[in-house]
Design a protein around this motif. Structure first.
Motif, PDB file in Angstrom:
ATOM      1  N   GLU A   6       0.819  -1.212   0.000  1.00 13.95           N
ATOM      2  CA  GLU A   6       0.000   0.000   0.000  1.00 13.95           C
ATOM      3  C   GLU A   6       0.852   1.262   0.000  1.00 13.95           C
ATOM      4  OE1 GLU A   6      -2.538  -0.436   3.338  1.00 13.95           O
ATOM      5  OE2 GLU A   6      -3.758  -2.028   2.432  1.00 13.95           O
ATOM      6  N   ILE A   7       1.924   1.250   0.782  1.00 11.09           N
ATOM      7  CA  ILE A   7       2.821   2.413   0.838  1.00 11.09           C
ATOM      8  C   ILE A   7       3.485   2.639  -0.515  1.00 11.09           C
ATOM      9  CG2 ILE A   7       4.987   3.273   1.812  1.00 11.09           C
ATOM     10  CD1 ILE A   7       4.192   1.941   4.455  1.00 11.09           C
ATOM     11  N   THR A   8       3.931   1.553  -1.138  1.00 12.25           N
ATOM     12  CA  THR A   8       4.587   1.658  -2.443  1.00 12.25           C
ATOM     13  C   THR A   8       3.626   2.184  -3.501  1.00 12.25           C
ATOM     14  OG1 THR A   8       6.039  -0.212  -1.897  1.00 12.25           O
ATOM     15  CG2 THR A   8       5.838   0.392  -4.222  1.00 12.25           C
ATOM     16  N   ALA A   9       2.412   1.642  -3.515  1.00  5.90           N
ATOM     17  CA  ALA A   9       1.416   2.085  -4.488  1.00  5.90           C
ATOM     18  C   ALA A   9       1.077   3.560  -4.286  1.00  5.90           C
ATOM     19  CB  ALA A   9       0.155   1.234  -4.371  1.00  5.90           C
ATOM     20  N   ALA A  10       0.930   3.968  -3.034  1.00 10.12           N
ATOM     21  CA  ALA A  10       0.606   5.363  -2.729  1.00 10.12           C
ATOM     22  C   ALA A  10       1.735   6.293  -3.165  1.00 10.12           C
ATOM     23  CB  ALA A  10       0.339   5.520  -1.233  1.00 10.12           C
ATOM     24  N   GLU A  11       2.972   5.854  -2.953  1.00  6.93           N
ATOM     25  CA  GLU A  11       4.133   6.659  -3.354  1.00  6.93           C
ATOM     26  C   GLU A  11       4.161   6.859  -4.868  1.00  6.93           C
ATOM     27  OE1 GLU A  11       9.015   6.280  -3.617  1.00  6.93           O
ATOM     28  OE2 GLU A  11       7.872   4.848  -2.397  1.00  6.93           O
ATOM     29  N   ILE A  12       3.949   5.774  -5.604  1.00 10.24           N
ATOM     30  CA  ILE A  12       3.969   5.848  -7.065  1.00 10.24           C
ATOM     31  C   ILE A  12       2.822   6.725  -7.570  1.00 10.24           C
ATOM     32  CG2 ILE A  12       3.783   4.541  -9.211  1.00 10.24           C
ATOM     33  CD1 ILE A  12       6.394   4.077  -7.781  1.00 10.24           C
ATOM     34  N   GLN A  13       1.638   6.556  -6.991  1.00 13.40           N
ATOM     35  CA  GLN A  13       0.486   7.349  -7.427  1.00 13.40           C
ATOM     36  C   GLN A  13       0.697   8.835  -7.169  1.00 13.40           C
ATOM     37  OE1 GLN A  13      -3.424   4.473  -7.405  1.00 13.40           O
ATOM     38  NE2 GLN A  13      -3.253   6.038  -5.852  1.00 13.40           N
ATOM     39  N   GLU A  14       1.239   9.161  -6.012  1.00 14.93           N
ATOM     40  CA  GLU A  14       1.482  10.566  -5.676  1.00 14.93           C
ATOM     41  C   GLU A  14       2.488  11.183  -6.637  1.00 14.93           C
ATOM     42  OE1 GLU A  14       2.932  13.297  -1.855  1.00 14.93           O
ATOM     43  OE2 GLU A  14       2.617  11.132  -1.626  1.00 14.93           O
ATOM     44  N   LEU A  15       3.535  10.431  -6.960  1.00 15.37           N
ATOM     45  CA  LEU A  15       4.545  10.931  -7.887  1.00 15.37           C
ATOM     46  C   LEU A  15       3.975  11.062  -9.298  1.00 15.37           C
ATOM     47  CD1 LEU A  15       7.470  11.790  -8.301  1.00 15.37           C
ATOM     48  CD2 LEU A  15       8.085   9.373  -8.580  1.00 15.37           C
ATOM     49  N   ALA A  16       3.108  10.125  -9.685  1.00 18.09           N
ATOM     50  CA  ALA A  16       2.511  10.154 -11.022  1.00 18.09           C
ATOM     51  C   ALA A  16       1.640  11.384 -11.226  1.00 18.09           C
ATOM     52  CB  ALA A  16       1.689   8.890 -11.255  1.00 18.09           C
ATOM     53  N   ASN A  17       1.017  11.859 -10.157  1.00 10.89           N
ATOM     54  CA  ASN A  17       0.172  13.049 -10.255  1.00 10.89           C
ATOM     55  C   ASN A  17       0.984  14.305 -10.545  1.00 10.89           C
ATOM     56  OD1 ASN A  17      -2.218  11.660  -9.739  1.00 10.89           O
ATOM     57  ND2 ASN A  17      -2.016  11.885  -7.523  1.00 10.89           N
ATOM     58  N   VAL A  18       2.268  14.262 -10.175  1.00  9.75           N
ATOM     59  CA  VAL A  18       3.139  15.422 -10.361  1.00  9.75           C
ATOM     60  C   VAL A  18       4.038  15.250 -11.581  1.00  9.75           C
ATOM     61  CG1 VAL A  18       4.934  16.861  -9.319  1.00  9.75           C
ATOM     62  CG2 VAL A  18       3.145  15.842  -7.883  1.00  9.75           C
ATOM     63  N   GLU A  19       4.669  14.081 -11.684  1.00 14.70           N
ATOM     64  CA  GLU A  19       5.621  13.815 -12.760  1.00 14.70           C
ATOM     65  C   GLU A  19       5.542  12.345 -13.166  1.00 14.70           C
ATOM     66  OE1 GLU A  19       7.459  13.961 -15.638  1.00 14.70           O
ATOM     67  OE2 GLU A  19       7.707  15.931 -14.691  1.00 14.70           O
ATOM     68  N   PRO A  20       4.654  12.022 -14.112  1.00 15.97           N
ATOM     69  CA  PRO A  20       4.456  10.627 -14.526  1.00 15.97           C
ATOM     70  C   PRO A  20       5.729   9.932 -15.003  1.00 15.97           C
ATOM     71  CG  PRO A  20       2.718  12.018 -15.391  1.00 15.97           C
ATOM     72  CD  PRO A  20       3.741  12.938 -14.807  1.00 15.97           C
ATOM     73  N   LYS A  21       6.588  10.664 -15.697  1.00 16.73           N
ATOM     74  CA  LYS A  21       7.816  10.045 -16.204  1.00 16.73           C
ATOM     75  C   LYS A  21       8.709   9.585 -15.059  1.00 16.73           C
ATOM     76  CE  LYS A  21       9.417  11.564 -19.981  1.00 16.73           C
ATOM     77  NZ  LYS A  21      10.039  12.364 -21.070  1.00 16.73           N
ATOM     78  N   GLN A  22       8.791  10.389 -14.005  1.00 19.36           N
ATOM     79  CA  GLN A  22       9.577  10.009 -12.839  1.00 19.36           C
ATOM     80  C   GLN A  22       8.929   8.841 -12.096  1.00 19.36           C
ATOM     81  OE1 GLN A  22      12.636  11.076 -12.067  1.00 19.36           O
ATOM     82  NE2 GLN A  22      12.499  12.254 -13.983  1.00 19.36           N
ATOM     83  N   ALA A  23       7.602   8.800 -12.114  1.00 19.69           N
ATOM     84  CA  ALA A  23       6.891   7.685 -11.482  1.00 19.69           C
ATOM     85  C   ALA A  23       7.210   6.381 -12.197  1.00 19.69           C
ATOM     86  CB  ALA A  23       5.388   7.946 -11.498  1.00 19.69           C
ATOM     87  N   SER A  24       7.311   6.450 -13.520  1.00 17.27           N
ATOM     88  CA  SER A  24       7.676   5.272 -14.304  1.00 17.27           C
ATOM     89  C   SER A  24       9.073   4.790 -13.930  1.00 17.27           C
ATOM     90  CB  SER A  24       7.618   5.598 -15.801  1.00 17.27           C
ATOM     91  OG  SER A  24       8.072   4.509 -16.575  1.00 17.27           O
ATOM     92  N   LYS A  25      10.011   5.722 -13.831  1.00 19.04           N
ATOM     93  CA  LYS A  25      11.380   5.362 -13.456  1.00 19.04           C
ATOM     94  C   LYS A  25      11.429   4.817 -12.030  1.00 19.04           C
ATOM     95  CE  LYS A  25      13.600   8.746 -16.510  1.00 19.04           C
ATOM     96  NZ  LYS A  25      14.470   9.956 -16.566  1.00 19.04           N
ATOM     97  N   ARG A  26      10.631   5.413 -11.148  1.00 19.63           N
ATOM     98  CA  ARG A  26      10.607   4.969  -9.756  1.00 19.63           C
ATOM     99  C   ARG A  26      10.085   3.539  -9.654  1.00 19.63           C
ATOM    100  NH1 ARG A  26      13.020   4.685  -5.062  1.00 19.63           N
ATOM    101  NH2 ARG A  26      11.593   4.551  -3.285  1.00 19.63           N
ATOM    102  N   PHE A  27       9.060   3.219 -10.428  1.00 21.70           N
ATOM    103  CA  PHE A  27       8.520   1.864 -10.410  1.00 21.70           C
ATOM    104  C   PHE A  27       9.566   0.867 -10.890  1.00 21.70           C
ATOM    105  CE2 PHE A  27       6.346  -1.816 -12.122  1.00 21.70           C
ATOM    106  CZ  PHE A  27       5.383  -2.085 -11.156  1.00 21.70           C
TER     107      PHE A  27
END
Length: 251
Positions: A6-27
């Protein structure tokens, strides 16, 4: 364990709302320290908007662990939503539109590690009108335009008989290597579709036949289906203006 997911999913979702490309790299980075089963759970915790944002911004020249792990249904939903994130140059240029949809479908389908998964994705896309419209866009000029680089490679006779089989390039050979088709050639992707899911290739041809050769009509139908899908998945109250603007270059 559930807390980690849940923490990981929330982190990725929060980052995707601001910078989707960085969220992709983070995943992709997180994937190095989690099992596939855990990653699947993380993906399941994300909403379709987040998944669409991440996949739309992923560098499609590189493999995507997320795309490999998503279900055919999740990929279908992403395809239905992805046009809402098109850049202006894609919205306003027919050639860009065909190229972008071709690149995105190639990325989602060819990255899969099994023919069975590719087939499942194609069949799932064909079951949804909006997804089928999207899947068909890269081949509009190829099938309706009647252009072919080599008469020996393909039969470009457009057959209007109501047999639901012989329309467009009816003599296509499924073996891509037989004619040395490159991976960046739309004919290569259509050959793969015919090989993996002949019924989907037939659905593409029949849909294009039903719309005739009118580009505006087929895009208009796709746009209408897109609005329906967006309303259902995002609970959008009025997206018609945005979609109308998206295809204004065809007016």
């Amino acid at each position: 364990m559930n807390s980690l997911i849940e923490i990981t999913a929330a982190e990725i979702q929060e980052l995707a709302n601001v910078e989707p490309k960085q969220a992709s790299k983070r995943f992709e980075l997180i994937a190095t320290s989690m099992s596939d089963d855990q990653l699947v759970e993380v993906i399941e915790k994300m909403d379709i908007v987040t998944l669409t944002q991440i996949n739309s911004q992923h560098d499609i020249s590189c493999p995507s662990i997320m795309s490999e792990l998503m279900t055919p249904e999740q990929i279908r939903d992403i395809v239905c939503q992805q046009p809402l994130y098109w850049e202006e140059k894609i919205k306003s240029n027919a050639e860009e539109l065909m190229q972008h949809t071709f690149d995105f479908m190639t990325y989602l389908i060819r990255i899969q590690d099994s023919e069975e998964k590719q087939t499942a994705i194609l069949e799932c896309l064909a079951e949804d009108p909006a997804a089928l419209f999207y899947l068909s866009i890269p081949f509009i000029e190829l099938i309706l335009g009647g252009s072919s680089g080599d008469d020996d490679e393909i039969n470009d006779t457009f057959d209007d008989e109501a047999d639901e089989e012989t329309v467009g390039y009816s003599d296509w050979q499924a073996d891509e290597e037989a004619h040395s088709l490159s991976i960046d050639d739309p004919r290569s992707l259509l050959a793969l579709i015919r090989d993996r899911a002949p019924n989907v290739e037939k659905a593409i041809k029949n849909m294009l036949r039903n719309t005739g050769s009118d580009w505006q009509l087929i895009i208009s139908q796709f746009a209408s289906e897109l609005v329906i899908q967006a309303k259902e998945k995002n609970q959008v109250t009025d997206e018609y203006a945005e979609v109308d603007d998206m295809f204004s270059f065809l007016d």
